[in-house]
Design a protein around this motif. Sequence first.
Motif, PDB file in Angstrom:
ATOM      1  N   UNK A  27       0.833  -1.207   0.000  1.00 54.50           N
ATOM      2  CA  UNK A  27       0.000   0.000   0.000  1.00 54.50           C
ATOM      3  C   UNK A  27       0.867   1.257   0.000  1.00 54.50           C
ATOM      4  N   UNK A  28       1.965   1.226   0.738  1.00 55.84           N
ATOM      5  CA  UNK A  28       2.865   2.386   0.807  1.00 55.84           C
ATOM      6  C   UNK A  28       3.467   2.714  -0.548  1.00 55.84           C
ATOM      7  N   UNK A  29       3.708   1.681  -1.352  1.00 54.95           N
ATOM      8  CA  UNK A  29       4.384   1.880  -2.639  1.00 54.95           C
ATOM      9  C   UNK A  29       3.434   1.733  -3.830  1.00 54.95           C
ATOM     10  N   UNK A  30       2.134   1.660  -3.547  1.00 54.09           N
ATOM     11  CA  UNK A  30       1.127   1.479  -4.605  1.00 54.09           C
ATOM     12  C   UNK A  30       1.438   0.240  -5.445  1.00 54.09           C
ATOM     13  N   UNK A  31       1.958  -0.792  -4.803  1.00 58.62           N
ATOM     14  CA  UNK A  31       2.277  -2.046  -5.496  1.00 58.62           C
ATOM     15  C   UNK A  31       1.084  -2.989  -5.440  1.00 58.62           C
ATOM     16  N   UNK A  32       1.014  -3.881  -6.400  1.00 62.97           N
ATOM     17  CA  UNK A  32      -0.038  -4.889  -6.421  1.00 62.97           C
ATOM     18  C   UNK A  32       0.565  -6.253  -6.077  1.00 62.97           C
ATOM     19  N   UNK A  33      -0.308  -7.176  -5.677  1.00 66.37           N
ATOM     20  CA  UNK A  33       0.135  -8.491  -5.207  1.00 66.37           C
ATOM     21  C   UNK A  33      -0.691  -9.576  -5.890  1.00 66.37           C
ATOM     22  N   UNK A  34      -0.028 -10.627  -6.335  1.00 60.68           N
ATOM     23  CA  UNK A  34      -0.715 -11.847  -6.744  1.00 60.68           C
ATOM     24  C   UNK A  34      -0.369 -12.914  -5.719  1.00 60.68           C
ATOM     25  N   UNK A  35      -1.393 -13.494  -5.116  1.00 67.93           N
ATOM     26  CA  UNK A  35      -1.224 -14.519  -4.078  1.00 67.93           C
ATOM     27  C   UNK A  35      -1.116 -15.878  -4.749  1.00 67.93           C
ATOM     28  N   UNK A  36      -0.043 -16.605  -4.434  1.00 69.09           N
ATOM     29  CA  UNK A  36       0.234 -17.870  -5.101  1.00 69.09           C
ATOM     30  C   UNK A  36       0.488 -18.984  -4.071  1.00 69.09           C
ATOM     31  N   UNK A  37      -0.584 -19.532  -3.498  1.00 75.29           N
ATOM     32  CA  UNK A  37      -0.405 -20.656  -2.573  1.00 75.29           C
ATOM     33  C   UNK A  37       0.126 -21.874  -3.314  1.00 75.29           C
ATOM     34  N   UNK A  38       0.972 -22.643  -2.633  1.00 78.35           N
ATOM     35  CA  UNK A  38       1.558 -23.821  -3.277  1.00 78.35           C
ATOM     36  C   UNK A  38       1.871 -24.891  -2.246  1.00 78.35           C
ATOM     37  N   UNK A 183      12.951 -12.182  -2.274  1.00 79.55           N
ATOM     38  CA  UNK A 183      13.068 -12.021  -0.825  1.00 79.55           C
ATOM     39  C   UNK A 183      12.441 -13.240  -0.158  1.00 79.55           C
ATOM     40  N   UNK A 184      13.247 -13.951   0.617  1.00 75.39           N
ATOM     41  CA  UNK A 184      12.774 -15.164   1.283  1.00 75.39           C
ATOM     42  C   UNK A 184      12.614 -14.909   2.770  1.00 75.39           C
ATOM     43  N   UNK A 185      11.396 -15.098   3.251  1.00 75.44           N
ATOM     44  CA  UNK A 185      11.150 -15.047   4.683  1.00 75.44           C
ATOM     45  C   UNK A 185      10.497 -13.763   5.149  1.00 75.44           C
ATOM     46  N   UNK A 186       9.698 -13.893   6.193  1.00 74.53           N
ATOM     47  CA  UNK A 186       9.034 -12.730   6.759  1.00 74.53           C
ATOM     48  C   UNK A 186      10.041 -11.755   7.362  1.00 74.53           C
ATOM     49  N   UNK A 187      11.250 -12.240   7.649  1.00 75.33           N
ATOM     50  CA  UNK A 187      12.288 -11.369   8.198  1.00 75.33           C
ATOM     51  C   UNK A 187      13.022 -10.583   7.118  1.00 75.33           C
ATOM     52  N   UNK A 188      12.579 -10.710   5.856  1.00 73.60           N
ATOM     53  CA  UNK A 188      13.177  -9.930   4.772  1.00 73.60           C
ATOM     54  C   UNK A 188      12.221  -8.862   4.241  1.00 73.60           C
ATOM     55  N   UNK A 189      11.110  -8.680   4.910  1.00 76.18           N
ATOM     56  CA  UNK A 189      10.135  -7.712   4.429  1.00 76.18           C
ATOM     57  C   UNK A 189      10.668  -6.286   4.461  1.00 76.18           C
ATOM     58  N   UNK A 190      11.520  -5.962   5.412  1.00 73.78           N
ATOM     59  CA  UNK A 190      12.113  -4.624   5.447  1.00 73.78           C
ATOM     60  C   UNK A 190      12.967  -4.377   4.202  1.00 73.78           C
ATOM     61  N   UNK A 191      13.661  -5.426   3.740  1.00 70.03           N
ATOM     62  CA  UNK A 191      14.472  -5.289   2.529  1.00 70.03           C
ATOM     63  C   UNK A 191      13.582  -5.110   1.307  1.00 70.03           C
ATOM     64  N   UNK A 192      12.455  -5.809   1.276  1.00 69.67           N
ATOM     65  CA  UNK A 192      11.494  -5.623   0.187  1.00 69.67           C
ATOM     66  C   UNK A 192      10.991  -4.183   0.178  1.00 69.67           C
ATOM     67  N   UNK A 193      10.679  -3.676   1.336  1.00 71.77           N
ATOM     68  CA  UNK A 193      10.206  -2.307   1.468  1.00 71.77           C
ATOM     69  C   UNK A 193      11.227  -1.331   0.904  1.00 71.77           C
ATOM     70  N   UNK A 194      12.482  -1.513   1.286  1.00 68.83           N
ATOM     71  CA  UNK A 194      13.546  -0.625   0.814  1.00 68.83           C
ATOM     72  C   UNK A 194      13.735  -0.748  -0.699  1.00 68.83           C
ATOM     73  N   UNK A 195      13.633  -1.970  -1.211  1.00 66.20           N
ATOM     74  CA  UNK A 195      13.801  -2.178  -2.647  1.00 66.20           C
ATOM     75  C   UNK A 195      12.735  -1.433  -3.446  1.00 66.20           C
ATOM     76  N   UNK A 196      11.513  -1.452  -2.942  1.00 71.49           N
ATOM     77  CA  UNK A 196      10.409  -0.824  -3.667  1.00 71.49           C
ATOM     78  C   UNK A 196      10.555   0.691  -3.727  1.00 71.49           C
ATOM     79  N   UNK A 197      11.309   1.259  -2.817  1.00 76.99           N
ATOM     80  CA  UNK A 197      11.534   2.714  -2.874  1.00 76.99           C
ATOM     81  C   UNK A 197      12.439   3.096  -4.044  1.00 76.99           C
ATOM     82  N   UNK A 198      13.148   2.112  -4.614  1.00 77.96           N
ATOM     83  CA  UNK A 198      14.129   2.386  -5.656  1.00 77.96           C
ATOM     84  C   UNK A 198      13.589   2.171  -7.063  1.00 77.96           C
ATOM     85  N   UNK A 199      12.390   1.643  -7.170  1.00 84.25           N
ATOM     86  CA  UNK A 199      11.867   1.350  -8.520  1.00 84.25           C
ATOM     87  C   UNK A 199      10.604   2.166  -8.812  1.00 84.25           C
TER      88      UNK A 199
END
Length: 199
Positions: A27-38, A183-199
């Motif tokens: 929501x912060x980065x106006x990104x969309x999500x596709x949920x892919x259970x497996x 990004x693997x793991x719930x402990x990498x969400x901060x890195x995902x957040x930072x990455x989205x600020x760059x694109x």
Amino acid sequence: MAHIDYYFGTQSPWTYLAGDRLEEIAARHAATITYKPLDLLQLFDRTGGIRPANRHASRMEYRIQELRRWADHLQMPLNLKPAFWPVNPAPSSYAVIAAQKTGGGDLAGLVQSFVRACWAEEKNIADDEVIRACLSAAGFDPALADSGLFIGAQVYERNLEEAVEAGAFGAPFYVVRETGERFWGQDRLDFLDRHLTKI
């Protein structure tokens, strides 16, 4: 606008501990999500992982410690030995797939309700009544539990293939389509957040 492919297992404690942070970041980065259970066990088999039942005792003991630490850190209730785990993730995954296709409800809330039911509420997420209750609580028609099973099975299998192709090997796993960054793991969400600020 960035798009995130979110690979996860409805029976995964780490998916549970991710909570709603992915959605807040999107929501912060106006990104969309596709949920892919497996099927996580098949993903482990396909990508060199080891199923929990076959892991060395020291690895499983550490896993318990990490789950306990993260649950405490995030202030989330978590039963380290839930009554219904291991559990067949396919029925709840099919429900997520059907709900995503239908729309109109809270898809993120549905995913979180399944993992919370397993890891905090002592419920069997392969049980039809539990699936219907989760669908209803998230604003979806409970009848989705009975519809689209064939399509659900096809998409469920395709999600596994796409995960392997995308380089995913565990859950939760997040792939940004535009950059291929993983990004693997719930402990990498901060890195995902930072990455989205760059694109």
